[in-house]
Write a protein that holds these residues in place. Structure first.
Motif: not given
Ligand code: SAH
Length: 240
Positions: A209-235
């Motif tokens: 829930q805390r992480l969700r609040r953090l990400y919703l606050r950040s107004e992420l863009t489409h490209n940023e989501i792709n970067i974040l998901r790329g990082i998770l996939s690499a891990f």
């Protein structure tokens, strides 16, 4: 309001370095007109050295015997002060000052008035101004160097005229992420954190829930989501 209609007025400045630094700050922010009232120092090598190439501002400076003559043709005269006076003066923040300046039409002349290093502006000088601006500071230590105060005020004006406090639109292709993209990312994150044992199996929702609040606050863009998901996939690949 055009930047050419705005002048910086320095009253009885004692240090030539401050005049030079003010010229530099002004030139950085495309404000060209410097008026010196009863300067208490020569404008020579020291001032030019501190201007660091903003010579044009010093070369074109105007000098006046008193504040009244420096602002005679101005319809908006804005005093700056570190001290809050007991007088009931209309007091603006730098941002409000920029808004009020740009609400004026192109025919108006505006002066921003800065006081002496040691004693600021006198009450008589303040009486000639129709607005007062105080740069918010540490209440225990509120007096800026005069050239620094000029930098802050010129920056506010420059920033306002380039971007009138609009939230910058995401550039080109990079659109705001949709809710589905954010939810997909959060689910991916939950899975990854679970796989690596980071989540408490008894209360996985607390941290999520805390992480969700953090990400919703950040107004992420489409490209940023792709970067974040790329990082998770690499891990994830590394763990496989
Ligand atoms: N001891 C003086 C300080 C003067 S500082 C006094 O108490 O007034 C020199 C000038 O820098 C001030 O007259 C004002 O024009 C500007 N300045 C300094 N700090 C400022 C602040 N926090 N907000 C707005 N202007 C400031």
């Amino acid at each position: 309001m055009k930047l050419q209609n705005i002048r910086i007025v320095m009253v009885a400045t004692t240090h030539p370095g401050n005049v030079g630094a003010a010229a530099r700050a002004m030139h950085n922010m495309c404000i060209g007109r410097l008026a010196l009232v009863d300067p208490q120092c020569p404008i020579g090598d020291i001032a030019y050295a501190r201007a660091s190439g903003a010579n044009v501002i010093l070369d074109n400076r105007e000098t006046y015997a008193d504040l009244r003559s420096a602002i005679a043709d101005c319809s908006q005269v804005i005093a700056t002060t570190a001290r809050r006076r007991s007088l009931p003066w209309p007091e603006l923040t730098p941002q409000e000052m920029a808004e009020s300046v740009f609400a004026l039409d192109d025919s108006r002349q505006v002066a921003l008035v800065f006081g002496r290093e040691h004693s600021g502006l006198s009450n008589d000088e303040l009486q000639m101004c129709n607005q007062m601006v105080c740069i918010p500071t540490n209440p225990e230590f509120s007096s800026l160097n005069v050239a620094s105060a000029i930098q802050v005020m010129c920056y506010e004006i420059y920033r306002y005229q380039t971007t009138p406090y609009a939230v910058p639109a995401p550039s080109g292709q990079d659109l705001p992420a949709s809710s589905g993209e954010v939810e997909g990312y959060i689910e991916h994150l939950r899975q990854t954190l679970d796989d690596c044992g980071f989540l408490n199996p008894q209360q996985p929702e607390m941290i999520m829930q805390r992480l969700r609040r953090l990400y919703l606050r950040s107004e992420l863009t489409h490209n940023e989501i792709n970067i974040l998901r790329g990082i998770l996939s690499a891990f994830g690949k590394q763990r496989d």
